[in-house]
Design a protein around this motif. Structure first.
Motif, PDB file in Angstrom:
ATOM      1  N   PHE A   1     -19.774 -29.198  -9.850  1.00 22.05           N
ATOM      2  CA  PHE A   1     -19.505 -29.350 -11.262  1.00 22.05           C
ATOM      3  C   PHE A   1     -18.218 -29.764 -11.216  1.00 22.05           C
ATOM      4  CE2 PHE A   1     -17.605 -27.485 -15.118  1.00 22.05           C
ATOM      5  CZ  PHE A   1     -18.348 -28.132 -16.058  1.00 22.05           C
ATOM      6  N   GLN A   2     -16.991 -29.021 -10.480  1.00 21.76           N
ATOM      7  CA  GLN A   2     -15.770 -29.455 -10.779  1.00 21.76           C
ATOM      8  C   GLN A   2     -15.644 -30.791 -10.098  1.00 21.76           C
ATOM      9  OE1 GLN A   2     -13.124 -26.715  -8.559  1.00 21.76           O
ATOM     10  NE2 GLN A   2     -11.091 -27.490  -9.794  1.00 21.76           N
ATOM     11  N   ALA A   3     -16.383 -31.055  -8.962  1.00 21.10           N
ATOM     12  CA  ALA A   3     -16.056 -32.526  -8.490  1.00 21.10           C
ATOM     13  C   ALA A   3     -16.572 -33.311  -9.315  1.00 21.10           C
ATOM     14  CB  ALA A   3     -16.595 -32.551  -6.940  1.00 21.10           C
TER      15      ALA A   3
ATOM     16  N   LEU B   1     -20.107 -36.427 -21.369  1.00 22.34           N
ATOM     17  CA  LEU B   1     -20.487 -35.009 -21.504  1.00 22.34           C
ATOM     18  C   LEU B   1     -21.929 -34.682 -21.255  1.00 22.34           C
ATOM     19  CD1 LEU B   1     -19.448 -32.461 -22.683  1.00 22.34           C
ATOM     20  CD2 LEU B   1     -19.992 -32.932 -24.775  1.00 22.34           C
ATOM     21  N   VAL B   2     -22.958 -35.450 -21.456  1.00 24.19           N
ATOM     22  CA  VAL B   2     -24.168 -35.290 -21.264  1.00 24.19           C
ATOM     23  C   VAL B   2     -24.439 -35.276 -19.832  1.00 24.19           C
ATOM     24  CG1 VAL B   2     -26.533 -36.103 -21.215  1.00 24.19           C
ATOM     25  CG2 VAL B   2     -25.003 -36.191 -23.359  1.00 24.19           C
TER      26      VAL B   2
ATOM     27  N   ARG C   1     -25.565 -31.695 -17.885  1.00 20.93           N
ATOM     28  CA  ARG C   1     -26.856 -31.647 -16.828  1.00 20.93           C
ATOM     29  C   ARG C   1     -26.491 -31.294 -15.248  1.00 20.93           C
ATOM     30  NH1 ARG C   1     -31.380 -35.085 -18.920  1.00 20.93           N
ATOM     31  NH2 ARG C   1     -31.102 -35.034 -21.219  1.00 20.93           N
ATOM     32  N   THR C   2     -25.356 -31.813 -14.762  1.00 25.76           N
ATOM     33  CA  THR C   2     -24.930 -31.576 -13.628  1.00 25.76           C
ATOM     34  C   THR C   2     -24.523 -30.172 -13.335  1.00 25.76           C
ATOM     35  OG1 THR C   2     -23.795 -33.768 -13.225  1.00 25.76           O
ATOM     36  CG2 THR C   2     -23.362 -32.241 -11.722  1.00 25.76           C
TER      37      THR C   2
ATOM     38  N   MET D   1     -14.562 -36.464 -10.965  1.00 24.94           N
ATOM     39  CA  MET D   1     -14.973 -38.036 -10.746  1.00 24.94           C
ATOM     40  C   MET D   1     -15.455 -38.667 -11.972  1.00 24.94           C
ATOM     41  SD  MET D   1     -17.527 -40.087 -10.196  1.00 24.94           S
ATOM     42  CE  MET D   1     -18.869 -39.048 -10.587  1.00 24.94           C
ATOM     43  N   LEU D   2     -16.012 -37.915 -12.831  1.00 26.65           N
ATOM     44  CA  LEU D   2     -16.549 -38.441 -14.088  1.00 26.65           C
ATOM     45  C   LEU D   2     -15.308 -38.827 -15.085  1.00 26.65           C
ATOM     46  CD1 LEU D   2     -18.877 -38.739 -15.924  1.00 26.65           C
ATOM     47  CD2 LEU D   2     -18.615 -36.842 -16.929  1.00 26.65           C
TER      48      LEU D   2
END
Length: 145
Positions: A68-70, A54-55, A59-60, A74-75
Protein backbone atom coordinates in the motif's frame (compact mmCIF):
# COMPACT_ATOMS: atom_id res chain seq x y z
CA UNK A 1 -17.00 -0.37 -5.17
CA UNK A 2 -17.52 -0.66 -1.40
CA UNK A 3 -19.44 2.13 0.30
CA UNK A 4 -16.38 3.58 2.10
CA UNK A 5 -14.52 3.88 -1.21
CA UNK A 6 -17.50 5.47 -2.94
CA UNK A 7 -17.97 7.87 -0.01
CA UNK A 8 -14.30 8.89 -0.14
CA UNK A 9 -14.48 9.40 -3.90
CA UNK A 10 -17.62 11.51 -3.51
CA UNK A 11 -16.13 13.57 -0.66
CA UNK A 12 -13.10 14.40 -2.81
CA UNK A 13 -14.73 14.84 -6.23
CA UNK A 14 -17.51 17.21 -5.12
CA UNK A 15 -15.26 19.89 -3.56
CA UNK A 16 -12.95 19.61 -6.57
CA UNK A 17 -15.86 20.07 -8.99
CA UNK A 18 -17.14 23.05 -6.96
CA UNK A 19 -13.69 24.64 -6.96
CA UNK A 20 -13.50 23.93 -10.70
CA UNK A 21 -16.77 25.81 -11.25
CA UNK A 22 -15.37 28.77 -9.32
CA UNK A 23 -12.12 28.59 -11.31
CA UNK A 24 -14.05 28.44 -14.60
CA UNK A 25 -16.00 31.54 -13.61
CA UNK A 26 -12.88 33.45 -12.61
CA UNK A 27 -11.00 32.29 -15.71
CA UNK A 28 -13.93 33.29 -17.89
CA UNK A 29 -13.94 36.79 -16.41
CA UNK A 30 -10.14 37.16 -16.63
CA UNK A 31 -9.39 35.48 -19.97
CA UNK A 32 -12.75 35.14 -21.70
CA UNK A 33 -14.24 31.97 -23.14
CA UNK A 34 -10.89 30.27 -23.73
CA UNK A 35 -9.99 30.78 -20.07
CA UNK A 36 -13.25 29.14 -19.00
CA UNK A 37 -12.66 26.22 -21.37
CA UNK A 38 -9.13 25.81 -19.96
CA UNK A 39 -10.46 25.70 -16.41
CA UNK A 40 -13.16 23.18 -17.34
CA UNK A 41 -10.63 20.92 -19.09
CA UNK A 42 -8.33 21.16 -16.05
CA UNK A 43 -11.22 20.24 -13.76
CA UNK A 44 -12.02 17.16 -15.83
CA UNK A 45 -8.35 16.14 -15.99
CA UNK A 46 -7.86 16.43 -12.21
CA UNK A 47 -11.06 14.55 -11.37
CA UNK A 48 -10.25 11.83 -13.91
CA UNK A 49 -6.56 11.36 -13.01
CA UNK A 50 -7.01 11.62 -9.26
CA UNK A 51 -10.23 9.57 -9.26
CA UNK A 52 -8.60 6.70 -11.12
CA UNK A 53 -5.63 6.91 -8.76
CA UNK A 54 -7.88 6.77 -5.70
CA UNK A 55 -9.74 3.72 -7.02
CA UNK A 56 -6.46 1.94 -7.84
CA UNK A 57 -5.04 2.77 -4.41
CA UNK A 58 -8.16 1.56 -2.57
CA UNK A 59 -8.14 -1.72 -4.48
CA UNK A 60 -4.43 -2.18 -3.79
CA UNK A 61 -5.03 -1.60 -0.08
CA UNK A 62 -7.60 -4.38 -0.02
CA UNK A 63 -5.83 -6.96 -2.16
CA UNK A 64 -2.15 -6.24 -1.41
CA UNK A 65 -1.94 -4.36 1.90
CA UNK A 66 1.80 -4.90 2.20
CA UNK A 67 2.32 -2.85 -1.00
CA UNK A 68 0.00 0.00 0.00
CA UNK A 69 2.60 2.60 0.98
CA UNK A 70 4.91 1.89 -1.96
CA UNK A 71 1.95 1.87 -4.33
CA UNK A 72 0.74 5.20 -2.95
CA UNK A 73 4.12 6.84 -3.47
CA UNK A 74 4.45 5.39 -6.96
CA UNK A 75 0.90 6.37 -7.85
CA UNK A 76 1.24 10.01 -6.77
CA UNK A 77 4.57 10.29 -8.58
CA UNK A 78 3.00 8.86 -11.75
CA UNK A 79 0.02 11.22 -11.44
CA UNK A 80 2.27 14.26 -11.13
CA UNK A 81 4.34 13.15 -14.11
CA UNK A 82 1.20 12.60 -16.19
CA UNK A 83 -0.08 16.05 -15.22
CA UNK A 84 3.25 17.63 -16.21
CA UNK A 85 3.16 15.76 -19.53
CA UNK A 86 -0.42 16.89 -20.11
CA UNK A 87 0.56 20.53 -19.46
CA UNK A 88 3.61 20.23 -21.72
CA UNK A 89 1.58 18.76 -24.58
CA UNK A 90 -1.07 21.48 -24.43
CA UNK A 91 1.12 24.49 -23.60
CA UNK A 92 0.82 25.97 -27.11
CA UNK A 93 -2.79 25.04 -27.81
CA UNK A 94 -5.31 27.48 -29.19
CA UNK A 95 -8.28 25.47 -27.89
CA UNK A 96 -8.03 27.06 -24.44
CA UNK A 97 -5.93 29.47 -22.40
CA UNK A 98 -2.89 27.47 -21.17
CA UNK A 99 -2.22 29.77 -18.21
CA UNK A 100 -5.75 29.42 -16.86
CA UNK A 101 -5.53 25.68 -17.49
CA UNK A 102 -2.24 25.31 -15.60
CA UNK A 103 -3.31 27.52 -12.67
CA UNK A 104 -6.60 25.64 -12.33
CA UNK A 105 -4.80 22.30 -12.58
CA UNK A 106 -2.47 23.15 -9.70
CA UNK A 107 -5.23 24.66 -7.55
CA UNK A 108 -7.62 21.74 -8.06
CA UNK A 109 -4.90 19.19 -7.37
CA UNK A 110 -4.35 20.88 -4.01
CA UNK A 111 -8.12 20.95 -3.39
CA UNK A 112 -8.34 17.22 -4.20
CA UNK A 113 -5.48 16.35 -1.85
CA UNK A 114 -6.96 18.45 0.96
CA UNK A 115 -10.42 16.95 0.48
CA UNK A 116 -8.97 13.44 0.39
CA UNK A 117 -7.05 14.04 3.62
CA UNK A 118 -10.23 15.38 5.25
CA UNK A 119 -12.28 12.40 4.02
CA UNK A 120 -9.76 9.92 5.43
CA UNK A 121 -9.60 11.73 8.78
CA UNK A 122 -13.40 11.67 9.08
CA UNK A 123 -13.79 8.05 7.92
CA UNK A 124 -14.40 5.53 10.65
CA UNK A 125 -12.18 2.76 9.35
CA UNK A 126 -11.50 -0.21 11.60
CA UNK A 127 -7.84 -0.91 12.16
CA UNK A 128 -8.50 -4.39 13.51
CA UNK A 129 -11.09 -6.75 12.13
CA UNK A 130 -13.68 -7.55 14.83
CA UNK A 131 -14.12 -11.16 15.86
CA UNK A 132 -16.82 -13.14 14.14
CA UNK A 133 -19.64 -14.70 16.15
CA UNK A 134 -17.93 -18.09 16.07
CA UNK A 135 -14.50 -16.69 16.88
CA UNK A 136 -15.73 -14.98 20.04
CA UNK A 137 -16.82 -18.21 21.73
CA UNK A 138 -14.39 -19.38 24.38
CA UNK A 139 -12.53 -22.54 23.51
CA UNK A 140 -13.03 -25.56 25.72
CA UNK A 141 -9.90 -27.16 27.03
CA UNK A 142 -9.56 -30.52 28.62
CA UNK A 143 -11.92 -33.49 28.42
CA UNK A 144 -15.48 -32.82 27.37
CA UNK A 145 -18.15 -33.92 29.82
Amino acid sequence: MPSNDARTLLQTALPTAAAGAVAATISGVVAGGKGAVGAIVATLVVILFMGIGLVVLERTAKSLPHLFQAMGLMLYTAQLLLLFIFVAVFKNTTLFNPKCFAATLVALTLVWIGAQARAHMKAKILYVEPDTAEGSKPEKTGPSS
